[in-house]
Enzyme design. Structure first.
Site, mmCIF file in Angstrom:
data_model
loop_
_atom_site.group_PDB
_atom_site.id
_atom_site.type_symbol
_atom_site.label_atom_id
_atom_site.label_comp_id
_atom_site.label_asym_id
_atom_site.label_seq_id
_atom_site.Cartn_x
_atom_site.Cartn_y
_atom_site.Cartn_z
ATOM 1 N N PRO A 82 -2.735 15.897 -19.533
ATOM 2 C CA PRO A 82 -2.608 17.003 -20.486
ATOM 3 C C PRO A 82 -3.328 18.248 -19.990
ATOM 4 O O PRO A 82 -4.467 18.177 -19.521
ATOM 5 C CB PRO A 82 -3.282 16.445 -21.751
ATOM 6 C CG PRO A 82 -4.213 15.382 -21.262
ATOM 7 C CD PRO A 82 -3.573 14.800 -20.045
ATOM 8 N N GLY A 84 -3.834 22.654 -20.952
ATOM 9 C CA GLY A 84 -3.756 23.590 -22.071
ATOM 10 C C GLY A 84 -2.596 24.551 -21.954
ATOM 11 O O GLY A 84 -1.708 24.404 -21.111
ATOM 12 N N TYR A 144 -9.577 17.222 -28.136
ATOM 13 C CA TYR A 144 -10.982 17.502 -27.896
ATOM 14 C C TYR A 144 -11.738 17.187 -29.176
ATOM 15 O O TYR A 144 -11.145 17.083 -30.258
ATOM 16 C CB TYR A 144 -11.186 18.980 -27.533
ATOM 17 C CG TYR A 144 -10.586 19.363 -26.207
ATOM 18 C CD1 TYR A 144 -11.201 19.009 -25.013
ATOM 19 C CD2 TYR A 144 -9.390 20.088 -26.133
ATOM 20 C CE1 TYR A 144 -10.661 19.360 -23.791
ATOM 21 C CE2 TYR A 144 -8.832 20.442 -24.926
ATOM 22 C CZ TYR A 144 -9.469 20.077 -23.750
ATOM 23 O OH TYR A 144 -8.916 20.416 -22.549
ATOM 24 N N THR A 170 -10.656 13.820 -24.634
ATOM 25 C CA THR A 170 -11.210 14.453 -23.445
ATOM 26 C C THR A 170 -12.646 14.871 -23.693
ATOM 27 O O THR A 170 -12.931 15.652 -24.603
ATOM 28 C CB THR A 170 -10.380 15.686 -23.050
ATOM 29 O OG1 THR A 170 -9.067 15.259 -22.666
ATOM 30 C CG2 THR A 170 -11.012 16.428 -21.882
ATOM 31 N N LYS A 268 -11.352 10.135 -21.641
ATOM 32 C CA LYS A 268 -11.155 10.853 -20.384
ATOM 33 C C LYS A 268 -12.440 11.599 -20.011
ATOM 34 O O LYS A 268 -13.027 12.290 -20.848
ATOM 35 C CB LYS A 268 -10.001 11.853 -20.519
ATOM 36 C CG LYS A 268 -9.703 12.650 -19.262
ATOM 37 C CD LYS A 268 -8.497 13.551 -19.489
ATOM 38 C CE LYS A 268 -8.178 14.397 -18.254
ATOM 39 N NZ LYS A 268 -9.219 15.419 -18.002
ATOM 40 N N HIS A 292 -12.472 16.869 -14.998
ATOM 41 C CA HIS A 292 -11.683 17.981 -15.531
ATOM 42 C C HIS A 292 -11.202 18.911 -14.417
ATOM 43 O O HIS A 292 -11.204 20.136 -14.549
ATOM 44 C CB HIS A 292 -12.487 18.772 -16.565
ATOM 45 C CG HIS A 292 -11.621 19.359 -17.658
ATOM 46 N ND1 HIS A 292 -11.392 18.709 -18.850
ATOM 47 C CD2 HIS A 292 -10.929 20.510 -17.743
ATOM 48 C CE1 HIS A 292 -10.607 19.455 -19.620
ATOM 49 N NE2 HIS A 292 -10.308 20.538 -18.963
ATOM 50 N N ARG A 327 -2.593 15.239 -4.394
ATOM 51 C CA ARG A 327 -1.684 16.217 -3.796
ATOM 52 C C ARG A 327 -0.514 15.554 -3.070
ATOM 53 O O ARG A 327 0.422 16.239 -2.655
ATOM 54 C CB ARG A 327 -2.444 17.103 -2.808
ATOM 55 C CG ARG A 327 -3.581 17.912 -3.438
ATOM 56 C CD ARG A 327 -3.069 18.974 -4.391
ATOM 57 N NE ARG A 327 -4.140 19.794 -4.934
ATOM 58 C CZ ARG A 327 -4.801 19.540 -6.072
ATOM 59 N NH1 ARG A 327 -4.463 18.469 -6.795
ATOM 60 N NH2 ARG A 327 -5.748 20.330 -6.492
ATOM 61 N N GLY A 346 -2.432 17.102 -12.682
ATOM 62 C CA GLY A 346 -2.461 18.328 -13.472
ATOM 63 C C GLY A 346 -1.927 19.506 -12.684
ATOM 64 O O GLY A 346 -0.800 19.939 -12.854
#
Length: 405
Positions: A82, A84, A144, A170, A268, A292, A327, A346
């Protein structure tokens, strides 16, 4: 197959195309990290220190990548992490969810099916949980610790009613104004003032600007999943302010939310074995070894370095996922060999979406899927579940003594 106008061969190429297409502020928001960016860099660099021990004969003709995460069967061991508010493409999280649900990659074990996986959706997302669940039936909703217990539970229950299959809490994001290394200013909302300030950036990126003009709308900086019933959704910074001013959660709070949610539950942000054990005690189904994306406490080792200690501590009691620095498919294979059930991505998919929308996300999924398959072939494995530390060359002190913290 070489890269073409409509296809890129690597995540690095997706990043280059994203930088070329996006306004400067939008692009740098995707690559920023905390303070000096030490953890941000190590998340990626740590993977390069790990080598493989390949085989050359009696290799399996077909390899399996299927697994389960929080009760959901997925066709390969990568879950959308996830993130933002997504202003990189007008379709935002809906485009990502569609790509995750049907990637157009043929499953070699079942040629009549395409490869699909689960989608993590942020409570700070720009598209609603209802919109995303409508196009992907394997959604994990992320929260959150923002607001009161009642506020948090209301968001979770709304997500469950919409069809979310699991909850992600998270905790690997702490507030400090000096953080966000390299991050540009972000407007509170796209009003006239913001358009005058950021307009020159968009004008020199005509493809990005045209994609938004075609929709007849501006980038959405609101957070619909944070809205209380009957209220307008807050802006990103409005939601951020709620989180920033909320009392910090306790392990008792997390155990309470796990009980109230009553379904698969991930914590997380785990990098310390003691926290992993506390997550088990709190009743969590899964933990994500994550910092994060380098946006938490700078100087924390790359998340892949912390993974072995977490897997050793709780891997036989709880699902362990790795998030940060992925990656290429080989990175996923390395994480699985060190004890992860699956990985979360992400920046990789955000760059893909920035480069080419939903098709770009599919492109990134294809790159990772094929890379994992190539690693399995080279290592002589029939399945991702056969991967182990014996398949890796691990340098001395690779973990930076994370098992002792």
């Amino acid at each position: 197959m070489a890269s073409t106008k409509d296809w890129f061969e690597t995540v690095a190429e997706a990043q280059r195309r994203a930088k070329k297409r996006l306004p400067k502020s939008v692009y740098y928001a995707l690559v920023a990290g905390a303070e000096q960016g030490l953890t941000l860099s190590d998340n990626v660099a740590a993977f390069d220190e790990l080598g493989f021990r390949p085989h050359i004969a009696d290799l399996p003709a077909v390899r399996s990548q299927s697994t389960t995460v929080m009760g959901q069967e997925i066709d390969f061991p990568v879950v959308i992490s996830p993130t933002g508010v997504q202003a990189v493409d007008p379709e935002g999280e809906v485009a990502v969810a569609k790509a995750a649900a049907s990637s157009n990659i043929q499953n070699p074990l079942n040629p009549d099916q395409t490869v699909s996986t689960a989608m993590g959706l942020s409570s700070f997302a720009s598209r609603s949980i209802e919109d995303v669940c409508a196009v992907n039936d394997k959604v994990f909703f992320q929260v959150y610790w923002a607001g009161s217990r009642d506020d948090i539970l209301a968001r979770a229950m709304r997500a469950k009613a919409a069809g979310a299959k699991a909850l992600i809490v998270t905790l690997d994001w702490t507030f400090a104004t000096r953080r966000d290394w390299g991050s540009p200013p972000i407007p509170e909302k796209m009003d006239l003032k913001a358009m005058l300030q950021f307009g020159p950036e968009a004008i020199v990126k005509p493809k990005y600007l045209l994609d938004w003009v075609k929709t007849g709308k501006l980038p959405d900086l609101t957070t619909p999943n944070m809205a209380a019933p009957g209220q307008d959704p807050p802006t990103f910074f409005g939601a951020y302010g709620v989180w920033w001013t909320s009392p910090l959660p306790t392990w008792e709070d997390l155990a309470w939310l796990r009980e109230q949610w009553g379904g698969p539950f991930m914590i997380k942000g785990i990098t310390h074995p003691d926290d992993a054990r506390r997550a088990v005690d709190a009743g969590a189904t899964a933990v994500s070894v994550s910092n994060h994306g380098g946006n938490n406490l700078d100087g924390t080792p790359g998340s892949i370095r912390a993974l072995p200690a977490i897997a050793d501590a709780v891997g036989d009691q709880i699902e362990v996922l790795q998030d940060g620095g992925i990656r290429r498919g080989a990175d996923v294979a390395k994480a699985l060999a060190l004890g992860a059930r699956a990985c979360m991505i992400g920046r990789a998919y955000l760059w893909g979406m920035a480069a080419q929308g939903e098709r770009g996300v599919t492109n990134v999924i294809s790159i990772l899927y094929k890379g994992i398959d190539e690693a399995l072939l080279g290592l002589g494995k029939n399945s991702i579940h056969e991967l182990s530390r014996d398949d890796l060359i691990i340098p001395e002190n690779f973990t930076r003594n994370t098992s002792k913290i």
